[in-house]
Design a protein around this motif. Structure first.
Motif, short mmCIF file in Angstrom:
data_model
loop_
_atom_site.label_atom_id
_atom_site.label_comp_id
_atom_site.label_asym_id
_atom_site.label_seq_id
_atom_site.Cartn_x
_atom_site.Cartn_y
_atom_site.Cartn_z
N SER A 82 -3.75 5.02 -17.28
CA SER A 82 -2.58 4.16 -17.10
C SER A 82 -1.63 4.21 -18.30
O SER A 82 -0.50 3.72 -18.22
CB SER A 82 -3.02 2.71 -16.86
OG SER A 82 -3.57 2.14 -18.04
N THR A 106 0.13 8.18 -3.01
CA THR A 106 -0.30 6.78 -3.07
C THR A 106 -1.70 6.62 -3.66
O THR A 106 -2.16 5.49 -3.84
CB THR A 106 -0.27 6.14 -1.67
OG1 THR A 106 -1.12 6.90 -0.78
CG2 THR A 106 1.15 6.10 -1.12
N TRP A 109 -1.80 4.44 -6.77
CA TRP A 109 -1.57 3.03 -6.46
C TRP A 109 -2.84 2.36 -5.94
O TRP A 109 -3.13 1.21 -6.26
CB TRP A 109 -0.45 2.89 -5.43
CG TRP A 109 0.91 3.27 -5.96
CD1 TRP A 109 1.23 3.53 -7.26
CD2 TRP A 109 2.11 3.43 -5.21
NE1 TRP A 109 2.57 3.85 -7.36
CE2 TRP A 109 3.12 3.79 -6.12
CE3 TRP A 109 2.42 3.31 -3.85
CZ2 TRP A 109 4.44 4.02 -5.73
CZ3 TRP A 109 3.74 3.54 -3.45
CH2 TRP A 109 4.73 3.89 -4.38
N HIS A 112 -5.44 2.06 -8.92
CA HIS A 112 -5.04 1.04 -9.91
C HIS A 112 -4.60 -0.27 -9.27
O HIS A 112 -4.23 -1.21 -9.97
CB HIS A 112 -3.93 1.60 -10.80
CG HIS A 112 -4.38 2.73 -11.68
ND1 HIS A 112 -4.87 2.54 -12.95
CD2 HIS A 112 -4.44 4.07 -11.45
CE1 HIS A 112 -5.20 3.70 -13.48
NE2 HIS A 112 -4.95 4.65 -12.60
N GLN A 113 -4.63 -0.31 -7.93
CA GLN A 113 -4.33 -1.53 -7.16
C GLN A 113 -2.99 -2.14 -7.57
O GLN A 113 -2.87 -3.33 -7.85
CB GLN A 113 -5.46 -2.55 -7.33
CG GLN A 113 -6.80 -2.03 -6.85
CD GLN A 113 -7.94 -3.01 -7.05
OE1 GLN A 113 -7.87 -3.92 -7.88
NE2 GLN A 113 -9.02 -2.83 -6.31
N THR A 114 -1.96 -1.29 -7.60
CA THR A 114 -0.64 -1.75 -8.03
C THR A 114 0.21 -2.29 -6.88
O THR A 114 1.15 -3.04 -7.11
CB THR A 114 0.13 -0.61 -8.72
OG1 THR A 114 0.18 0.51 -7.83
CG2 THR A 114 -0.57 -0.19 -10.00
N HIS A 115 -0.09 -1.87 -5.63
CA HIS A 115 0.66 -2.33 -4.47
C HIS A 115 -0.30 -2.66 -3.32
O HIS A 115 -1.24 -1.90 -3.07
CB HIS A 115 1.65 -1.26 -3.99
CG HIS A 115 2.67 -0.86 -5.00
ND1 HIS A 115 3.59 -1.73 -5.51
CD2 HIS A 115 2.89 0.32 -5.61
CE1 HIS A 115 4.35 -1.10 -6.40
NE2 HIS A 115 3.94 0.16 -6.47
N LYS A 123 7.29 1.15 -0.19
CA LYS A 123 7.35 1.49 -1.62
C LYS A 123 7.40 3.00 -1.84
O LYS A 123 8.12 3.48 -2.73
CB LYS A 123 6.14 0.89 -2.36
CG LYS A 123 6.13 -0.63 -2.43
CD LYS A 123 7.26 -1.15 -3.30
CE LYS A 123 7.18 -2.66 -3.47
NZ LYS A 123 8.31 -3.19 -4.27
N SER A 160 3.73 7.62 -11.00
CA SER A 160 3.62 6.51 -10.04
C SER A 160 2.92 5.29 -10.61
O SER A 160 3.18 4.16 -10.19
CB SER A 160 2.90 6.98 -8.77
OG SER A 160 1.56 7.35 -9.05
N ILE A 161 2.03 5.50 -11.59
CA ILE A 161 1.33 4.35 -12.17
C ILE A 161 1.99 3.89 -13.47
O ILE A 161 1.41 3.11 -14.23
CB ILE A 161 -0.17 4.68 -12.41
CG1 ILE A 161 -0.33 5.92 -13.29
CG2 ILE A 161 -0.88 4.87 -11.08
CD1 ILE A 161 -1.78 6.21 -13.67
N HIS A 162 3.20 4.40 -13.72
CA HIS A 162 4.02 3.97 -14.87
C HIS A 162 3.28 4.08 -16.21
O HIS A 162 3.09 3.08 -16.91
CB HIS A 162 4.52 2.54 -14.66
CG HIS A 162 5.63 2.46 -13.66
ND1 HIS A 162 5.43 2.67 -12.31
CD2 HIS A 162 6.95 2.20 -13.81
CE1 HIS A 162 6.57 2.54 -11.67
NE2 HIS A 162 7.52 2.25 -12.55
#
Length: 302
Positions: A82, A106, A109, A112-115, A123, A160-162
């Protein structure tokens, strides 16, 4: 700016046919928050090995890497991912050829359970648009995309996970000029939008000069010169930096460069003694790091 990533006296030695090869040798490196660092050098200079060290894909033979003040190797895998990510020259190398792009893009995401899953469709379309990609590609597999699309998908997946840091290893080398410019503009945009810190590794000086805040010049495992982009492009010190920037002015020494390339080993004397117009008696000893201006250093006696 706060220091985000630091490499201290990094070395990586490989053993080949009974001989130790110093792929990375005594390298110091710093990256500040929001900074773009360009690392340049010809093939075989150790750039890609350094990238693997900085992403903990391989362990250093000696030295240490600090990420936000902590040893990089001490981070749990998920937390490290991350914070720091890497994108490669071949966009398809990090993409599973059997997966559809919806699942590839995806995956981070979900891990890391971001959305929430119910928001994924909306998204992902918004995310794709920011990379100049259409939602039509989501049901395709990597082999169905062009080279430019693949590189943008690889960037979209990686970012995608910034992460706070992106290491881009020759991200434009396999692209034609038009696509190369698209990727450069996209990287510039994402650095600004995401307050991203970027390490751009390339033998393409034009690409690095157009993006980097500071540049490190690397040859056979060692850094030879460090400075701001302006210092390196206009007030360079090292003869190797000149070779990269102004190859037409080093042709007179080409026979010596060929000798250096064929038989080079770091030794007590400066290895560039025979190819440097500024060489003098002191160059028979190995050079120290000297300061030539604020943030400008070179491994040189001159």
């Amino acid at each position: 700016m706060p220091l985000l990533l630091e490499g201290k006296n990094l070395s990586k030695h490989f053993h080949q046919k009974g001989k130790s090869v110093r792929a990375v040798d005594a390298v110091d490196l710093t990256l500040e928050k929001g900074e773009v660092l360009g690392i340049v050098g010809e093939s075989g200079s150790g750039k890609s090995t350094l990238a693997k060290l900085l992403t903990d894909q391989i362990a250093p033979s000696s030295g240490e890497i600090l990420l936000e003040g902590k040893r990089l190797s001490s981070y749990p895998r998920k937390e490290k991912a991350s914070l720091i990510q890497m994108v490669f020259q071949d966009g398809s190398s990090s993409l599973d050829p059997k997966m559809k792009l919806m699942d590839i893009l995806t995956e981070g995401w979900l891990i890391h359970q971001t959305h929430p899953p119910k928001e994924m469709q909306k998204k992902i379309l918004e995310w794709l648009e920011s990379f100049q990609l259409s939602g039509e590609i989501l049901n395709r597999k990597p082999r169905e995309l062009s080279g430019g699309q693949l590189q943008r998908v690889a960037l979209a997946r990686t970012l995608s996970i910034h992460p706070k840091i992106l290491i881009a290893d020759e991200p434009t080398a396999s692209l034609d000029l038009a696509l190369r410019n698209q990727v450069i503009q996209l990287l510039r945009k994402k650095v600004k939008e995401m307050n991203l810190s970027l390490i751009l590794i390339s033998h393409d000086l034009d690409t690095v000069l157009s993006l980097a805040d500071k540049i490190y010049v690397m040859f056979r495992g060692r850094m030879l010169e460090k400075g701001t982009t302006l210092q390196i492009s206009k007030n360079f010190i090292h003869p190797y930096t000149q070779r990269l920037l102004q190859p037409q002015k080093t042709l007179i020494h080409e026979i010596h460069w060929n000798d250096l390339s064929a038989s080079f080993e770091w030794a007590n004397a400066c290895p560039f003694n025979n190819v440097c117009r500024n060489a003098f008696e002191k160059c028979q000893s190995f050079p120290p790091w000297k300061i030539y201006g604020e943030k400008h250093e070179a491994l040189c006696h001159y």
